[in-house]
Design a protein around this motif. Structure first.
Motif, PDB file in Angstrom:
ATOM      1  N   VAL A   3       0.834  -1.208   0.000  1.00 15.62           N
ATOM      2  CA  VAL A   3       0.000   0.000   0.000  1.00 15.62           C
ATOM      3  C   VAL A   3       0.865   1.253   0.000  1.00 15.62           C
ATOM      4  O   VAL A   3       0.610   2.206  -0.744  1.00 15.62           O
ATOM      5  N   ASP A   4       1.914   1.264   0.816  1.00 20.74           N
ATOM      6  CA  ASP A   4       2.818   2.414   0.860  1.00 20.74           C
ATOM      7  C   ASP A   4       3.497   2.627  -0.490  1.00 20.74           C
ATOM      8  O   ASP A   4       3.684   3.774  -0.930  1.00 20.74           O
ATOM      9  N   SER A   5       3.861   1.534  -1.131  1.00 24.82           N
ATOM     10  CA  SER A   5       4.493   1.634  -2.448  1.00 24.82           C
ATOM     11  C   SER A   5       3.520   2.217  -3.467  1.00 24.82           C
ATOM     12  O   SER A   5       3.901   3.036  -4.312  1.00 24.82           O
ATOM     13  N   TYR A   6       2.265   1.804  -3.372  1.00 19.09           N
ATOM     14  CA  TYR A   6       1.232   2.338  -4.270  1.00 19.09           C
ATOM     15  C   TYR A   6       1.025   3.828  -4.008  1.00 19.09           C
ATOM     16  O   TYR A   6       0.917   4.632  -4.947  1.00 19.09           O
ATOM     17  N   CYS A   7       1.004   4.201  -2.740  1.00 18.04           N
ATOM     18  CA  CYS A   7       0.839   5.610  -2.385  1.00 18.04           C
ATOM     19  C   CYS A   7       2.015   6.438  -2.899  1.00 18.04           C
ATOM     20  O   CYS A   7       1.827   7.547  -3.408  1.00 18.04           O
ATOM     21  N   LEU A   8       3.213   5.895  -2.784  1.00 19.89           N
ATOM     22  CA  LEU A   8       4.404   6.590  -3.270  1.00 19.89           C
ATOM     23  C   LEU A   8       4.307   6.829  -4.775  1.00 19.89           C
ATOM     24  O   LEU A   8       4.625   7.915  -5.278  1.00 19.89           O
ATOM     25  N   TYR A   9       3.821   5.819  -5.470  1.00 20.54           N
ATOM     26  CA  TYR A   9       3.602   5.950  -6.923  1.00 20.54           C
ATOM     27  C   TYR A   9       2.577   7.041  -7.222  1.00 20.54           C
ATOM     28  O   TYR A   9       2.762   7.851  -8.138  1.00 20.54           O
ATOM     29  N   LYS A  10       1.505   7.103  -6.424  1.00 21.56           N
ATOM     30  CA  LYS A  10       0.454   8.106  -6.653  1.00 21.56           C
ATOM     31  C   LYS A  10       0.937   9.516  -6.330  1.00 21.56           C
ATOM     32  O   LYS A  10       0.487  10.482  -6.942  1.00 21.56           O
ATOM     33  N   ILE A  11       1.853   9.654  -5.369  1.00 20.02           N
ATOM     34  CA  ILE A  11       2.395  10.976  -5.051  1.00 20.02           C
ATOM     35  C   ILE A  11       3.202  11.506  -6.227  1.00 20.02           C
ATOM     36  O   ILE A  11       3.114  12.678  -6.595  1.00 20.02           O
ATOM     37  N   GLY A  12       3.991  10.615  -6.830  1.00 24.56           N
ATOM     38  CA  GLY A  12       4.801  11.022  -7.982  1.00 24.56           C
ATOM     39  C   GLY A  12       5.708  12.197  -7.645  1.00 24.56           C
ATOM     40  O   GLY A  12       6.406  12.193  -6.629  1.00 24.56           O
ATOM     41  N   THR A  42      -2.897   7.161   3.979  1.00 26.75           N
ATOM     42  CA  THR A  42      -1.691   6.377   4.234  1.00 26.75           C
ATOM     43  C   THR A  42      -0.874   6.982   5.360  1.00 26.75           C
ATOM     44  O   THR A  42      -0.364   6.274   6.234  1.00 26.75           O
ATOM     45  N   MET A  43      -0.736   8.303   5.347  1.00 24.01           N
ATOM     46  CA  MET A  43       0.071   8.969   6.362  1.00 24.01           C
ATOM     47  C   MET A  43      -0.577   8.853   7.740  1.00 24.01           C
ATOM     48  O   MET A  43       0.105   8.605   8.736  1.00 24.01           O
ATOM     49  N   VAL A  44      -1.894   9.010   7.798  1.00 29.54           N
ATOM     50  CA  VAL A  44      -2.602   8.878   9.080  1.00 29.54           C
ATOM     51  C   VAL A  44      -2.486   7.445   9.602  1.00 29.54           C
ATOM     52  O   VAL A  44      -2.205   7.223  10.790  1.00 29.54           O
ATOM     53  N   TRP A  45      -2.667   6.485   8.727  1.00 25.57           N
ATOM     54  CA  TRP A  45      -2.581   5.081   9.130  1.00 25.57           C
ATOM     55  C   TRP A  45      -1.176   4.734   9.621  1.00 25.57           C
ATOM     56  O   TRP A  45      -1.008   4.133  10.676  1.00 25.57           O
ATOM     57  N   ASN A  46      -0.152   5.105   8.863  1.00 23.93           N
ATOM     58  CA  ASN A  46       1.215   4.775   9.259  1.00 23.93           C
ATOM     59  C   ASN A  46       1.588   5.424  10.588  1.00 23.93           C
ATOM     60  O   ASN A  46       2.259   4.803  11.424  1.00 23.93           O
ATOM     61  N   TRP A  47       1.152   6.664  10.769  1.00 21.37           N
ATOM     62  CA  TRP A  47       1.427   7.302  12.051  1.00 21.37           C
ATOM     63  C   TRP A  47       0.718   6.566  13.171  1.00 21.37           C
ATOM     64  O   TRP A  47       1.301   6.293  14.231  1.00 21.37           O
ATOM     65  N   MET A  66       6.630   9.756  10.983  1.00 25.31           N
ATOM     66  CA  MET A  66       5.349   9.653  10.296  1.00 25.31           C
ATOM     67  C   MET A  66       4.413  10.791  10.661  1.00 25.31           C
ATOM     68  O   MET A  66       3.539  11.153   9.866  1.00 25.31           O
ATOM     69  N   TYR A  67       4.590  11.385  11.849  1.00 27.75           N
ATOM     70  CA  TYR A  67       3.721  12.539  12.119  1.00 27.75           C
ATOM     71  C   TYR A  67       4.110  13.728  11.249  1.00 27.75           C
ATOM     72  O   TYR A  67       3.258  14.558  10.924  1.00 27.75           O
ATOM     73  N   GLN A  68       5.369  13.813  10.851  1.00 29.38           N
ATOM     74  CA  GLN A  68       5.761  14.850   9.894  1.00 29.38           C
ATOM     75  C   GLN A  68       4.944  14.741   8.612  1.00 29.38           C
ATOM     76  O   GLN A  68       4.564  15.757   8.017  1.00 29.38           O
TER      77      GLN A  68
END
Length: 231
Positions: free
Chosen positions: A62-71, A137-142, A187-189
């Protein structure tokens, strides 16, 4: 005079997390005692370790997918997530080393499907990323890192008392890595970076509550498929 931005502070987000976890503790059997390090069950703990390993792998995807979407839309955010992702890869092996002490093999974990509550969580993550970008993703990871910092030492110590310190070496090593690399702060950053408006702040709080609700479903299912089934 303090300036009110309408965007929740870290303290406010932590307060929401604690409040929602307290609600969870009152609704799911044994969960309060488990998180306080006051009670443990062998099959329950084994399945929890197994699901932790399964979820780490899925979450990395999921994080990898999110990273791809951020571009290239936010290079700093992508950099922070990339750092976290790089540091998280392989952490499943730490938990696997503990699980193997209980006689569970890598192959058995690989062939075990995730619990339905985990499937719901991961599916919701992909949906949310497509809908709201990197925020969920950021909220979940934090939250995952905050949760670990709050409760996993209690759980590991109880497991060590019941089964022996050899059974928690991987879990303790994982806690040490997270503390050394300050994954909660890192992750809170990212959460701060995705909350640009008061509306974003409200959305982040809503995601946090929904994720904890899904975790509540997980612990209920965990109980039902181990302690409940045995009873």
């Amino acid at each position: 005079m303090a300036v009110t931005t309408g965007i929740p502070t870290r303290e406010e987000m932590e307060s929401i997390a604690k409040e929602e976890m307290e609600k969870l503790f009152e609704t799911v059997p044994m969960i309060k005692e488990f998180h306080a390090g006051q009670a443990i069950d062998r099959e329950y703990y084994k399945r929890h370790l197994m699901e932790t390993i399964i979820r780490i792998g899925l979450n990395n995807e999921v994080d990898s997918y999110c990273l791809y979407k951020i571009g290239y839309s936010d290079n700093k955010l992508a950099q922070l997530l990339s750092t976290y992702l790089a540091e998280e890869f392989g952490h499943d092996n730490l938990f696997l080393s503990d699980l193997e002490k209980f006689g569970v093999t890598r192959e058995e974990v690989k062939n075990t499907p995730p619990l339905f509550s985990t499937q719901l969580l991961i599916g919701y993550m992909y949906y949310s990323i497509d809908k709201d970008g990197p925020m969920p993703t950021m909220v979940w990871n934090w939250f995952v890192e905050w949760y670990s910092d709050q409760y996993n030492m209690n759980i590991a110590k109880k497991a060590a008392d019941e089964y022996g310190t050899e059974y928690v070496k991987g879990s303790m090593a994982h806690l040490g890595v997270d503390e050394h690399e300050d994954h909660v702060g890192l992750m809170y950053q990212t959460v701060e970076r995705v909350m640009k408006t008061p509306e974003d702040g409200e959305k982040a709080k809503d995601y946090l509550r929904k994720f904890i609700h899904l975790i509540s479903m997980y612990f209920q299912e965990l109980h039902d498929t181990t302690i409940g089934q045995n009873a």
